[in-house]
Design a protein around this motif. Structure first.
Motif, PDB file in Angstrom:
ATOM      1  N   UNK A 263       0.804  -1.222   0.000  1.00 54.91           N
ATOM      2  CA  UNK A 263       0.000   0.000   0.000  1.00 54.91           C
ATOM      3  C   UNK A 263       0.839   1.276   0.000  1.00 54.91           C
ATOM      4  N   UNK A 264       2.071   1.200   0.521  1.00 57.58           N
ATOM      5  CA  UNK A 264       2.964   2.367   0.509  1.00 57.58           C
ATOM      6  C   UNK A 264       4.400   1.866   0.565  1.00 57.58           C
ATOM      7  N   UNK A 265       5.000   1.612  -0.605  1.00 57.98           N
ATOM      8  CA  UNK A 265       6.296   0.930  -0.649  1.00 57.98           C
ATOM      9  C   UNK A 265       7.468   1.809  -0.246  1.00 57.98           C
TER      10      UNK A 265
ATOM     11  N   UNK B 177       8.380 -16.598 -13.223  1.00 62.25           N
ATOM     12  CA  UNK B 177       8.356 -15.210 -13.685  1.00 62.25           C
ATOM     13  C   UNK B 177       7.877 -14.341 -12.532  1.00 62.25           C
ATOM     14  N   UNK B 178       8.526 -13.184 -12.324  1.00 63.25           N
ATOM     15  CA  UNK B 178       8.128 -12.248 -11.277  1.00 63.25           C
ATOM     16  C   UNK B 178       8.267 -10.821 -11.797  1.00 63.25           C
ATOM     17  N   UNK B 179       7.325  -9.953 -11.388  1.00 66.73           N
ATOM     18  CA  UNK B 179       7.330  -8.572 -11.865  1.00 66.73           C
ATOM     19  C   UNK B 179       6.752  -7.639 -10.811  1.00 66.73           C
ATOM     20  N   UNK B 180       7.464  -6.546 -10.563  1.00 68.82           N
ATOM     21  CA  UNK B 180       6.968  -5.445  -9.743  1.00 68.82           C
ATOM     22  C   UNK B 180       6.464  -4.321 -10.643  1.00 68.82           C
ATOM     23  N   UNK B 181       5.353  -3.718 -10.260  1.00 67.59           N
ATOM     24  CA  UNK B 181       4.857  -2.484 -10.874  1.00 67.59           C
ATOM     25  C   UNK B 181       4.737  -1.445  -9.770  1.00 67.59           C
ATOM     26  N   UNK B 182       5.571  -0.403  -9.860  1.00 66.97           N
ATOM     27  CA  UNK B 182       5.648   0.630  -8.829  1.00 66.97           C
ATOM     28  C   UNK B 182       4.900   1.880  -9.269  1.00 66.97           C
ATOM     29  N   UNK B 183       4.042   2.396  -8.378  1.00 70.23           N
ATOM     30  CA  UNK B 183       3.284   3.599  -8.662  1.00 70.23           C
ATOM     31  C   UNK B 183       4.048   4.865  -8.317  1.00 70.23           C
TER      32      UNK B 183
ATOM     33  N   UNK C 116       8.398   9.865  -9.393  1.00 70.86           N
ATOM     34  CA  UNK C 116       8.083   8.955 -10.485  1.00 70.86           C
ATOM     35  C   UNK C 116       9.210   7.936 -10.606  1.00 70.86           C
ATOM     36  N   UNK C 117       8.970   6.676 -10.237  1.00 65.72           N
ATOM     37  CA  UNK C 117      10.038   5.678 -10.365  1.00 65.72           C
ATOM     38  C   UNK C 117      10.462   5.447 -11.808  1.00 65.72           C
TER      39      UNK C 117
ATOM     40  N   UNK D 233       7.681   9.525   4.853  1.00 61.90           N
ATOM     41  CA  UNK D 233       7.838  10.579   3.855  1.00 61.90           C
ATOM     42  C   UNK D 233       6.467  11.063   3.385  1.00 61.90           C
ATOM     43  N   UNK D 234       6.477  11.966   2.413  1.00 63.16           N
ATOM     44  CA  UNK D 234       5.220  12.520   1.887  1.00 63.16           C
ATOM     45  C   UNK D 234       4.791  11.836   0.592  1.00 63.16           C
ATOM     46  N   UNK D 235       5.337  10.665   0.317  1.00 65.73           N
ATOM     47  CA  UNK D 235       4.976   9.884  -0.863  1.00 65.73           C
ATOM     48  C   UNK D 235       4.070   8.735  -0.416  1.00 65.73           C
ATOM     49  N   UNK D 236       2.938   8.617  -1.048  1.00 63.98           N
ATOM     50  CA  UNK D 236       1.994   7.553  -0.728  1.00 63.98           C
ATOM     51  C   UNK D 236       1.739   6.759  -2.008  1.00 63.98           C
ATOM     52  N   UNK D 237       2.691   5.920  -2.380  1.00 57.72           N
ATOM     53  CA  UNK D 237       2.655   5.197  -3.644  1.00 57.72           C
ATOM     54  C   UNK D 237       2.546   3.695  -3.385  1.00 57.72           C
ATOM     55  N   UNK D 238       1.725   3.034  -4.169  1.00 57.15           N
ATOM     56  CA  UNK D 238       1.514   1.600  -4.004  1.00 57.15           C
ATOM     57  C   UNK D 238       2.328   0.814  -5.032  1.00 57.15           C
TER      58      UNK D 238
END
Length: 244
Positions: free
Chosen positions: A102-104, A136-142, A148-149, A109-114
């Motif tokens: 939910x918040x990686x 197979x494994x994959x991360x998708x970062x918001x 912006x990652x 900090x002030x970033x609330x990215x899933x």
């Protein structure tokens, strides 16, 4: 994955753990959590867990460095994991796992990215001694609040491998079993202070189990990468492993 659940050295080929399950998943990944599991129908099982999450460095975006190992679990939000596993056929395991963070970046900090981790694998062992693993494994970062990652080429981080092998019992004066394997891997990895790089590796080697709880290992590895973020390594590895 496969190694995160069963990571004793007698249970996998190669001296080192494969990089897909070390850098992308990342094994061994220890969290505090609570959950439940069961069977939907015979041969189709599920897991559902709530657990502490990663805190990934936004300046580096190396997933493995985001593990808190429970004891260092500061400023973490919660994560949810769901898994379906099919094992109705003897010797076959097929599984799909989704992990939601939910918040990686952590709550300090002030970033609330899933973020979402999606993983799928096949693990097949035939009575003849032939076996096949593929994962197979994959991360998708918001992104959030100006972060912006994708600017670090890390909005998605992924990897996969395929590993056929063959194991047979030894006869005569040499005890135990011997197995040979081949593995081809591709994965994304960020080295310290370097860019995200595409890695690929070939491994060929053998395991000898004189008893089920002891293994001697040898393998060769040949690695290439698009950027020299941590070095690429060609050579041979020797190892001794045991479990108790």
């Amino acid at each position: 994955g496969l190694l995160n659940l069963t990571h004793e050295p007698t249970t996998f080929y190669g001296v080192e753990r494969n990089h897909v399950e070390s850098e992308v998943i990342p094994s061994t990944w220890t969290e505090a959590g609570a959950g439940f599991w069961g069977s939907i129908v015979p041969g189709l099982n599920y897991n559902l867990f709530v657990h502490t999450a990663l805190v990934v460095d936004t300046g580096n975006m190396r997933v493995r460095s985001g593990r808190q190992k429970v004891a260092n679990a500061d400023n973490q939000d919660l994560a949810i994991l769901g898994r379906l596993l099919y094992n109705a056929i003897p010797g076959l395991e097929v599984a799909v796992t989704v992990d939601y963070q939910s918040d990686y970046t952590g709550t300090a900090d002030n970033i609330d990215a899933s973020a979402w981790l999606t993983e799928a694998h096949i693990d097949y062992q035939h009575s003849s001694g032939f076996a096949l693993r593929a994962l197979y494994a994959r991360w998708d970062f918001g992104s959030d609040n100006g972060f912006d990652p994708g600017a670090l080429d890390a909005d998605d981080v992924q990897g996969w491998y395929v590993e056929p092998s063959y194991k047979t019992a030894l006869s005569g004066p040499v005890p135990g079993e011997i197995g040979v394997f081949f593995r081809y891997s591709e994965w994304d990895e960020r080295g310290t202070g370097g860019p995200m790089a595409d890695h690929e590796m070939v491994n060929v080697g053998a395991n000898w189990w004189p008893t089920p709880n002891v293994v001697f290992k040898i393998d060769g590895q040949w690695e290439k990468a698009t950027a020299n973020t941590r070095g690429t390594f060609d050579g041979f590895n020797l190892g001794l492993g045991f479990q108790f």
